[in-house]
Design a protein around this motif. Structure first.
Motif, mmCIF file in Angstrom:
data_model
loop_
_atom_site.group_PDB
_atom_site.id
_atom_site.type_symbol
_atom_site.label_atom_id
_atom_site.label_comp_id
_atom_site.label_asym_id
_atom_site.label_seq_id
_atom_site.Cartn_x
_atom_site.Cartn_y
_atom_site.Cartn_z
ATOM 1 N N ALA A 179 0.839 -1.198 0.000
ATOM 2 C CA ALA A 179 0.000 0.000 0.000
ATOM 3 C C ALA A 179 0.875 1.251 0.000
ATOM 4 O O ALA A 179 2.013 1.219 0.480
ATOM 5 N N PRO A 180 0.364 2.345 -0.537
ATOM 6 C CA PRO A 180 1.170 3.573 -0.559
ATOM 7 C C PRO A 180 1.515 4.046 0.852
ATOM 8 O O PRO A 180 0.715 3.884 1.786
ATOM 9 N N LEU A 181 2.698 4.607 0.999
ATOM 10 C CA LEU A 181 3.017 5.349 2.212
ATOM 11 C C LEU A 181 2.205 6.630 2.170
ATOM 12 O O LEU A 181 2.070 7.255 1.109
ATOM 13 N N VAL A 182 1.678 7.043 3.301
ATOM 14 C CA VAL A 182 0.773 8.190 3.333
ATOM 15 C C VAL A 182 1.416 9.337 4.106
ATOM 16 O O VAL A 182 1.916 9.146 5.223
ATOM 17 N N GLY A 183 1.418 10.515 3.493
ATOM 18 C CA GLY A 183 2.011 11.674 4.150
ATOM 19 C C GLY A 183 1.202 12.929 3.960
ATOM 20 O O GLY A 183 0.227 12.961 3.194
ATOM 21 N N ILE A 184 1.625 13.980 4.646
ATOM 22 C CA ILE A 184 0.987 15.284 4.510
ATOM 23 C C ILE A 184 2.080 16.347 4.582
ATOM 24 O O ILE A 184 3.059 16.188 5.319
ATOM 25 N N SER A 185 1.922 17.390 3.784
ATOM 26 C CA SER A 185 2.934 18.446 3.738
ATOM 27 C C SER A 185 2.269 19.801 3.581
ATOM 28 O O SER A 185 1.095 19.899 3.221
ATOM 29 N N SER A 186 3.059 20.856 3.808
ATOM 30 C CA SER A 186 2.590 22.207 3.507
ATOM 31 C C SER A 186 2.719 22.447 2.010
ATOM 32 O O SER A 186 3.345 21.682 1.275
ATOM 33 N N MET A 187 2.110 23.539 1.529
ATOM 34 C CA MET A 187 2.034 23.792 0.094
ATOM 35 C C MET A 187 3.392 24.084 -0.541
ATOM 36 O O MET A 187 3.608 23.828 -1.728
ATOM 37 N N ALA A 188 4.318 24.622 0.224
ATOM 38 C CA ALA A 188 5.591 25.061 -0.357
ATOM 39 C C ALA A 188 6.357 23.927 -1.016
ATOM 40 O O ALA A 188 7.086 24.144 -1.985
ATOM 41 N N CYS A 204 3.233 5.531 13.148
ATOM 42 C CA CYS A 204 3.568 4.833 11.903
ATOM 43 C C CYS A 204 4.010 3.396 12.196
ATOM 44 O O CYS A 204 4.836 3.156 13.080
ATOM 45 N N THR A 205 3.478 2.443 11.428
ATOM 46 C CA THR A 205 3.854 1.034 11.595
ATOM 47 C C THR A 205 4.806 0.565 10.490
ATOM 48 O O THR A 205 5.124 -0.619 10.409
ATOM 49 N N ARG A 206 5.246 1.497 9.646
ATOM 50 C CA ARG A 206 6.110 1.132 8.504
ATOM 51 C C ARG A 206 7.359 2.014 8.498
ATOM 52 O O ARG A 206 7.770 2.545 7.479
ATOM 53 N N SER A 207 7.959 2.157 9.677
ATOM 54 C CA SER A 207 9.039 3.125 9.819
ATOM 55 C C SER A 207 10.243 2.806 8.933
ATOM 56 O O SER A 207 10.896 3.710 8.416
ATOM 57 N N ALA A 208 10.544 1.533 8.734
ATOM 58 C CA ALA A 208 11.703 1.187 7.896
ATOM 59 C C ALA A 208 11.480 1.651 6.458
ATOM 60 O O ALA A 208 12.400 2.164 5.805
#
Length: 236
Positions: free
Chosen positions: A10-19, A206-210
């Motif tokens: 499954a994709p790794l899921v993240g969030i970021s600011s717009m910059a 997070c359960t997929r740290s590696a």
């Protein structure tokens, strides 16, 4: 001989600011091509990122200005040992296409351009906070406060410049270079340049740290340097 194909993870899921939106889109696509690991990163206003992480929304990785990352680490939402600085990002000035380009070669010239502008725009992010402090230091904050338009979170200052709502806009260069209808005057001179360091960190849930650490190693590697420069930023 019968073989069974390995299902993609499954994709790794993240969030970021717009910059960092455009940069991360480019680099995560490259990472997926190279390593077969999809990465889905949502980019929103930095203030909203912090709120959603603090509210416990599930992400594997968070990319924000380093001071915001530090606050989320202190609050127990991100792993301190995973914090990885990615880029330095400077502020540039923009006007609407066709408008005359002000002189910004010195601090005094920028101050004069700010005083002459009928409207000024900046973001709610780190660069906007720093600009407000600069105007205070110059002693002109009261004089220009009625002319300032603060872009709502997630809205590009460049789009307000392009529409004519703002005559002189300040934002991370990375957020201005892809906006049609504007002309980038240039970066702020060294004496007043506002540089933000953007960093990434793994969430404590997070359960997929590696897998995320492998992604962060790529994002911080020399292989990512050319993309960072192309997107208006500098590698750390």
């Amino acid at each position: 001989m019968h073989t069974t194909a390995t299902a993609p993870s499954a994709p790794l899921v993240g969030i970021s600011s717009m910059a960092t939106r455009q940069l991360l889109a480019e680099l995560t696509a490259a990472y997926a091509r190279r390593h077969g690991q999809a990465v889905a990163i949502e980019s929103v206003g930095g203030v909203e990122v912090a709120k959603r992480v603090q509210a416990g929304e599930a992400f594997d990785v968070v990319i924000l200005a380093s001071d915001a990352i530090a606050k989320l680490v202190a609050a127990g939402h991100l792993r301190a040992d995973s914090v990885t600085d990615l880029v330095h990002s400077g502020v540039a000035m923009a006007v609407r296409c066709g408008a005359s380009l002000p002189d910004i070669r010195s601090e005094d010239a920028v101050r004069a351009a700010v005083l002459a502008a009928p409207t000024l725009g900046y973001s709610t992010g780190p660069s906007g906070v720093a600009l407000a402090q600069l105007f205070e230091r110059w002693g002109i904050a009261e004089q220009i406060k009625e002319r300032i338009v603060t872009a709502p979170p997630g809205v590009s200052v460049g789009s307000l410049v392009a529409s004519g709502d703002v005559a002189l806009g300040f934002q991370q260069r990375s957020e201005l270079i892809h906006v049609p209808g504007i002309a980038i005057v240039g970066g702020l001179p060294g004496a007043i340049q506002i540089t933000t360091t953007f960093a990434a960190a793994i969430t404590t849930g997070c359960t997929r740290s590696a897998e995320v650490r492998a992604l962060l190693n790529f994002l911080a590697s020399n292989d990512a340097a050319e993309a960072k420069r192309r997107q208006g930023m500098e590698p750390v």
